[in-house]
Design a protein around this motif. Structure first.
Motif, mmCIF file in Angstrom:
data_model
loop_
_atom_site.group_PDB
_atom_site.id
_atom_site.type_symbol
_atom_site.label_atom_id
_atom_site.label_comp_id
_atom_site.label_asym_id
_atom_site.label_seq_id
_atom_site.Cartn_x
_atom_site.Cartn_y
_atom_site.Cartn_z
ATOM 1 N N GLY A 1 12.001 15.249 -12.911
ATOM 2 C CA GLY A 1 12.639 16.373 -12.256
ATOM 3 C C GLY A 1 12.132 16.654 -10.852
ATOM 4 O O GLY A 1 12.566 17.609 -10.221
ATOM 5 N N LYS A 2 11.242 15.804 -10.355
ATOM 6 C CA LYS A 2 10.670 16.028 -9.029
ATOM 7 C C LYS A 2 11.110 14.942 -8.054
ATOM 8 O O LYS A 2 11.154 13.765 -8.403
ATOM 9 C CB LYS A 2 9.147 16.049 -9.108
ATOM 10 N N ASP A 3 11.441 15.361 -6.831
ATOM 11 C CA ASP A 3 11.684 14.413 -5.750
ATOM 12 C C ASP A 3 10.313 13.975 -5.229
ATOM 13 O O ASP A 3 9.392 14.796 -5.141
ATOM 14 C CB ASP A 3 12.494 15.055 -4.629
ATOM 15 N N LEU A 4 10.177 12.695 -4.912
ATOM 16 C CA LEU A 4 8.889 12.136 -4.505
ATOM 17 C C LEU A 4 8.969 11.576 -3.093
ATOM 18 O O LEU A 4 9.992 11.013 -2.701
ATOM 19 C CB LEU A 4 8.483 11.016 -5.462
ATOM 20 N N ILE A 5 7.890 11.704 -2.345
ATOM 21 C CA ILE A 5 7.798 11.144 -1.003
ATOM 22 C C ILE A 5 6.717 10.065 -1.018
ATOM 23 O O ILE A 5 5.607 10.309 -1.506
ATOM 24 C CB ILE A 5 7.448 12.224 0.038
ATOM 25 N N PHE A 6 7.071 8.892 -0.514
ATOM 26 C CA PHE A 6 6.114 7.787 -0.442
ATOM 27 C C PHE A 6 5.960 7.313 0.992
ATOM 28 O O PHE A 6 6.952 7.118 1.696
ATOM 29 C CB PHE A 6 6.599 6.586 -1.275
ATOM 30 N N ASP A 7 4.717 7.128 1.415
ATOM 31 C CA ASP A 7 4.403 6.379 2.621
ATOM 32 C C ASP A 7 4.123 4.969 2.124
ATOM 33 O O ASP A 7 3.282 4.779 1.229
ATOM 34 C CB ASP A 7 3.170 6.950 3.319
ATOM 35 N N VAL A 8 4.852 3.994 2.646
ATOM 36 C CA VAL A 8 4.797 2.618 2.130
ATOM 37 C C VAL A 8 4.495 1.648 3.253
ATOM 38 O O VAL A 8 5.049 1.760 4.355
ATOM 39 C CB VAL A 8 6.167 2.226 1.495
ATOM 40 N N GLU A 9 3.643 0.682 2.957
ATOM 41 C CA GLU A 9 3.414 -0.455 3.857
ATOM 42 C C GLU A 9 3.594 -1.725 3.048
ATOM 43 O O GLU A 9 2.931 -1.913 2.016
ATOM 44 C CB GLU A 9 1.999 -0.428 4.414
ATOM 45 N N LEU A 10 4.501 -2.593 3.478
ATOM 46 C CA LEU A 10 4.642 -3.898 2.822
ATOM 47 C C LEU A 10 3.538 -4.793 3.372
ATOM 48 O O LEU A 10 3.575 -5.188 4.533
ATOM 49 C CB LEU A 10 6.019 -4.518 3.074
ATOM 50 N N VAL A 11 2.551 -5.070 2.537
ATOM 51 C CA VAL A 11 1.398 -5.861 2.951
ATOM 52 C C VAL A 11 1.789 -7.320 3.074
ATOM 53 O O VAL A 11 1.505 -7.983 4.084
ATOM 54 C CB VAL A 11 0.218 -5.685 1.966
ATOM 55 N N GLU A 12 2.444 -7.826 2.017
ATOM 56 C CA GLU A 12 2.843 -9.241 2.041
ATOM 57 C C GLU A 12 3.874 -9.547 0.979
ATOM 58 O O GLU A 12 4.018 -8.810 -0.001
ATOM 59 C CB GLU A 12 1.634 -10.160 1.871
ATOM 60 N N ASN B 1 0.888 -1.158 0.000
ATOM 61 C CA ASN B 1 0.000 0.000 0.000
ATOM 62 C C ASN B 1 0.924 1.205 0.000
ATOM 63 O O ASN B 1 2.009 1.178 0.596
ATOM 64 C CB ASN B 1 -0.888 0.023 1.247
ATOM 65 N N TYR B 2 0.513 2.262 -0.675
ATOM 66 C CA TYR B 2 1.372 3.437 -0.756
ATOM 67 C C TYR B 2 0.551 4.703 -0.953
ATOM 68 O O TYR B 2 -0.594 4.658 -1.412
ATOM 69 C CB TYR B 2 2.368 3.302 -1.920
ATOM 70 N N ALA B 3 1.148 5.816 -0.608
ATOM 71 C CA ALA B 3 0.627 7.140 -0.923
ATOM 72 C C ALA B 3 1.829 7.958 -1.361
ATOM 73 O O ALA B 3 2.837 8.010 -0.655
ATOM 74 C CB ALA B 3 -0.046 7.768 0.286
ATOM 75 N N GLY B 4 1.738 8.571 -2.537
ATOM 76 C CA GLY B 4 2.839 9.370 -3.064
ATOM 77 C C GLY B 4 2.479 10.841 -3.084
ATOM 78 O O GLY B 4 1.356 11.210 -3.418
ATOM 79 N N ARG B 5 3.452 11.670 -2.706
ATOM 80 C CA ARG B 5 3.242 13.114 -2.730
ATOM 81 C C ARG B 5 4.538 13.813 -3.141
ATOM 82 O O ARG B 5 5.617 13.254 -3.041
ATOM 83 C CB ARG B 5 2.725 13.618 -1.390
ATOM 84 N N LEU B 6 4.378 15.041 -3.588
ATOM 85 C CA LEU B 6 5.534 15.864 -3.924
ATOM 86 C C LEU B 6 6.061 16.503 -2.645
ATOM 87 O O LEU B 6 5.390 16.483 -1.606
ATOM 88 C CB LEU B 6 5.129 16.949 -4.930
ATOM 89 N N THR B 7 7.231 17.108 -2.736
ATOM 90 C CA THR B 7 7.832 17.723 -1.550
ATOM 91 C C THR B 7 7.016 18.909 -1.035
ATOM 92 O O THR B 7 7.143 19.283 0.122
ATOM 93 C CB THR B 7 9.286 18.160 -1.823
ATOM 94 N N ASP B 8 6.132 19.469 -1.878
ATOM 95 C CA ASP B 8 5.260 20.555 -1.408
ATOM 96 C C ASP B 8 3.969 20.023 -0.786
ATOM 97 O O ASP B 8 3.089 20.790 -0.409
ATOM 98 C CB ASP B 8 4.946 21.545 -2.538
#
Length: 145
Positions: A129-140, A13-20
């Motif tokens: 050209g953008k740095d990305l931030i991800f919240d990640v959960e390894l489900v399985e 599961n993940y959520a991706g966002r930009l640095t802003d």
């Protein structure tokens, strides 16, 4: 506990966002994303981050652009004569088009400018050209290598 390794098929599961803080993608409301580690099925920085995680683990990672969609390349922006765009296509800024490359493959392009005589298109990935931030959960780990 087992940790994810190259060759494993995993679900995250993940959520991706930009640095802003602008959100650009999430698995929320969908099935977890399934991919094989080390096969290039996701961006390199995300693949590397998931490697070594244990099922149930959650973390946040900032992935620099060179480990995501690469740098924004000025040479991927071109200005075309409007006559080269097929008739009947409603062209406006943001319109997604496809161009055929010299080898015959299709390349997604986006209209970024236009006037009466020309259309300016960008073949860069929208997140290049953008740095990305991800919240990640390894489900399985679906299948171990």
């Amino acid at each position: 506990m087992t940790e994810a390794k190259t060759g494993d098929v995993v679900r995250i599961n993940y959520a991706g966002r930009l640095t802003d803080g602008t959100s650009f993608d999430t698995s929320e409301g969908r099935a977890p994303l399934e991919f094989k580690l080390g096969e290039g099925q996701v961006i390199p920085g995300l693949d590397a981050h998931v490697t070594g995680m244990a099922p149930g683990a959650k973390s946040t990672v900032t992935i620099p652009s060179d480990q995501a969609y690469g740098p924004h390349r000025a040479d991927a922006i071109q200005t075309l004569e409007r006559a080269k765009v097929p008739e009947g296509i409603d062209i406006k800024i943001g319109t997604q088009l496809q161009a055929r490359t010299a080898d015959g493959s299709l390349l997604p392009i986006r209209v970024v400018g236009l006037d009466d005589a020309t259309v300016k298109v960008d073949a860069n990935h929208p997140l290049a050209g953008k740095d990305l931030i991800f919240d990640v959960e390894l489900v399985e780990i679906v299948e171990a290598a």
